[in-house]
Design a protein around this motif. Structure first.
Motif, PDB file in Angstrom:
ATOM      1  N   ASP A  53      33.022  44.352  54.688  1.00  0.00           N
ATOM      2  CA  ASP A  53      33.058  43.835  52.658  1.00  0.00           C
ATOM      3  C   ASP A  53      34.236  42.750  52.969  1.00  0.00           C
ATOM      4  O   ASP A  53      33.783  42.095  51.981  1.00  0.00           O
ATOM      5  N   GLU A  72      32.486  39.783  54.170  1.00  0.00           N
ATOM      6  CA  GLU A  72      31.314  39.111  53.337  1.00  0.00           C
ATOM      7  C   GLU A  72      32.045  37.828  52.371  1.00  0.00           C
ATOM      8  O   GLU A  72      32.163  37.025  52.584  1.00  0.00           O
ATOM      9  N   THR A  89      32.529  33.917  52.931  1.00  0.00           N
ATOM     10  CA  THR A  89      31.421  33.094  51.095  1.00  0.00           C
ATOM     11  C   THR A  89      32.775  32.171  51.336  1.00  0.00           C
ATOM     12  O   THR A  89      32.423  31.718  50.666  1.00  0.00           O
ATOM     13  N   THR A 147      32.288  37.517  43.987  1.00  0.00           N
ATOM     14  CA  THR A 147      30.896  38.711  45.031  1.00  0.00           C
ATOM     15  C   THR A 147      31.222  40.137  44.813  1.00  0.00           C
ATOM     16  O   THR A 147      32.072  40.424  43.352  1.00  0.00           O
TER      17      THR A 147
END
Length: 669
Positions: A180, A183, A187, A244
């Motif tokens: 996570d 990610e 981003t 997110t």
């Protein structure tokens, strides 16, 4: 190995076949023996030489294969080098033939390949070809030749470096899963890279949760420092709005920006890890400022602050001592874009002396006299950057300041080329007197008060202009059902009608600068305005650079003015006026004239740079160099930072587009 040698026994090739073979046409070969020059034929096909170790010509310098025991014997004795001219054998490591004096080819001590005389590195493995007597050292050390040395293009240039770091990434990594976190970081990286690319920057390196960014390399722009400051503010806003499913709190970044001279372009590393080094104090200073910044803040150094002038609002911080920086640093936080109307006034707060522009100013004054008689006039002023277009318009404003008239100014921006009607929006906000603290109702009241001076349909025009200015109107105005194209057409008609309403009261002086940066909709409005003011008391001055081709030439009410560079006498006059009437040394004035190439802005900036350098001392009516300064600017004045970027952008525009080196993969440090 013993059994193999036993099988070969005495069926080895004669020693003469160990000579060098010279290629002949149709595949024939010729060898030279030590005692004779007669032609030798290759061994027969049934010779036991076919059962040999695979020693080839390309790798070991032999034209035929040798038996194993002869190869081992030669390895112990040391391979001899045959002269390519007379065929005499010479001990290994010699540079010239002992019989005829011919220069001998060199044999690589690592792979055994022969190289032509004069070569320094082996063409097969890249190892250095040791000189005579140094064979042992070359055999022990494997050195790779810098194959990319010829491609290195290290150069000295001004660079703006930006460091961007994600706040709280360590704490975030402890709360969420590594996948996570990956990610979130991806981003964040994509968001920053997109903003930086929009402002012409280059992401040089991704360093975990940080990014190293260059403005001015590989492509230079005249406003790289301004681009970096705008990108820093945009990055701070964009990252704060990232959403997110893994981050609960908004993300924040710290940004540090510094500008200075560096040496950039040296290739380091190899293969996929190859990068281009940036050497200088500037990257270190940007990194220190980033560490000093608060979450969400953008800090700049003093040199960057001088370059961007009053284009932004700032908060001055105390002078701080940074690790690794000798002198204390004055840091400044960039808060927001300022409300100043003119880029020229923001970047050049002082009045530049107007030299050798009397004829052009006289043309503008005559056109103004015609406008006061009721005739509309358009003057197109073209010239390269720094030539004095904006200064000439300021001189006209000063000349007509005592006469009653309406003054409208529009400014195109290089950062708003895709924003529809940006010059019009900025002018309306300035004319209405908007403030950042105003509410929507207050802004609408100010807008209506401004429209009463030029419109007979205040409510209808206010509704259109409020939409253009992105001001919510609620139920204050009726909203007619119009298609987007019809709404745009009606808006352009109302904007042109505003000029007619103002011209009914008094003559109008309109100035639109840097039209080469105008967006397509603004150019459409410009075409309509130039056609509309034929019979109105309006003087419309349009400035642009030579690359823009105006479509209005040839119309009877349009006049074109091209500004040229200054001559030697005009340069000397401008230097004297910038120096306050003080006479500078003749050698210094010659250097300034030679380096500035007749561009007025460059003459002014370089003269000020020399005067502020402290290398001159003031006498009664002249300036002379300090006696203790050996390398005085009088001999070699340096380029001021304010126009290094302009020179760099011209160099990049004149040369093929610079791109990051292959293998760097947008990763340079």
């Amino acid at each position: 190995m013993v059994s193999v040698m036993g099988d070969l026994g005495g069926s080895a090739l004669p020693f003469r076949f160990r000579r060098q073979f010279v290629p002949l046409p149709y595949g024939r070969r010729q060898s030279r023996c030590r005692d004779s020059r007669r032609r030798q034929e290759p061994p027969p096909s049934n010779c036991t030489a076919r059962r040999l170790f695979p020693l080839t010509t390309a790798k070991h310098g032999y034209n035929v294969k040798l038996p194993a025991r002869l190869w081992l014997r030669d390895a112990k004795r040391g391979v001899q080098m045959d002269c390519p001219r007379c065929g005499s054998a010479n001990p290994d490591g010699k540079s010239f033939c002992g019989d005829c004096g011919e220069r001998l080819p060199r044999r690589c001590k690592v792979c055994g390949n022969e190289s032509a005389p004069g070569k320094k590195f082996c063409a097969d493995c890249g190892a250095p070809l040791a000189a005579a007597g140094s064979g042992t050292a070359a055999r022990r050390t494997r050195v790779f030749a810098p194959a990319a040395t010829a491609a290195n293009t290290a150069e000295r240039r001004q660079l703006t470096v930006m460091f961007c770091d994600l706040v709280g990434s360590t704490a975030l990594s402890a709360r969420i899963d590594p996948e996570d976190l990956r990610e979130v970081i991806a981003t964040y990286h994509g968001c920053v890279a997109e903003v930086v690319d929009h402002y012409g920057g280059f992401v040089a390196k991704y360093m975990g949760d940080g990014l190293l960014i260059y403005f001015g390399y590989p492509n230079a722009h005249e406003d790289d420092a301004e681009r970096a400051a705008r990108a820093g503010l945009a990055v701070s806003r964009a990252v704060g709005q990232l959403q997110t499913e893994h981050n609960v709190e908004p993300l924040k970044v710290r940004v540090g920006i510094a500008t200075g001279l560096v040496v950039v372009g040296d290739l380091i590393g190899a293969g996929a890890a190859q990068e281009q080094a940036v050497v200088g104090e500037t990257p270190n200073l940007a990194a220190r400022l980033q560490a000093l910044a608060e979450p969400g803040a953008v800090l700049i150094c003093a040199s960057t602050r001088r370059l961007i002038g009053s284009l932004f609002d700032y908060r001055d911080l105390d002078t701080v001592a940074l690790k690794g920086i000798a002198e204390p640093v004055h840091a400044t936080q960039v808060l927001r874009e300022s409300a100043i109307e003119s880029r020229f006034e923001a970047l050049h707060p002082g009045r530049t002396p107007l030299v050798a522009r009397d004829e052009e100013l006289d043309v503008l004054v005559r056109r103004w006299s015609q406008v006061k008689g009721g005739e509309g006039r358009v003057v197109l002023i073209s010239g390269e950057p720094g030539i004095g277009k904006s200064r000439l318009t300021v001189a006209l404003q000063e000349a007509v300041a005592g006469e009653p008239h309406v003054h409208l100014r529009y400014f195109c921006s290089p950062h708003r080329t895709q924003t529809a009607l940006h010059p019009i929006i900025s002018q309306l906000e300035h004319a209405a007197g908007f403030d950042r603290s105003d509410s929507n109702e207050t802004k609408l009241d100010k807008l209506e008060a401004m429209l009463t001076l030029s419109s007979g349909q205040v409510a209808q025009d206010a509704a259109l202009f409020a939409e253009l200015l992105s001001i919510p109107t609620g139920e204050r105005y009726s909203d007619p059902a119009l298609s987007p194209q019809r709404r745009k057409e009606l808006l352009l008609q109302r904007l042109v009608g505003q000029i007619s309403g103002l011209a009914e009261r008094s003559p109008v002086l309109m100035i639109q600068e840097d039209v080469h940066w105008a967006d397509p909709t603004s150019r459409d409005l410009l075409d309509r305005t130039i056609e509309h003011i034929r019979a109105l008391p309006v003087l419309f001055i349009v400035t642009f650079r030579p690359e823009f081709v105006p479509p209005w030439l040839g119309q009877p009410h349009v006049t074109a003015l091209g500004l040229s560079r200054l001559g030697p006498r005009d340069n000397a006059e401008m230097i004297a006026r910038v120096a306050g009437g003080k006479e500078l040394p003749a050698a210094l004035k010659e250097q300034i004239v030679a380096r500035t190439d007749g561009v007025p802005l460059f003459v002014e900036e370089l003269t000020k740079s020399v005067l502020e350098s402290g290398a001159l001392r003031e006498q009664e009516h002249a300036m002379c160099s300090q006696a203790h300064c050996r390398r005085s600017p009088c001999r070699r004045p340096c380029k001021p930072p304010s126009w290094r970027g302009s020179i760099g952008s011209r160099r990049c525009a004149a040369s093929p587009r610079s791109e990051p080196p292959s293998g760097a993969s947008s990763r340079m440090s």
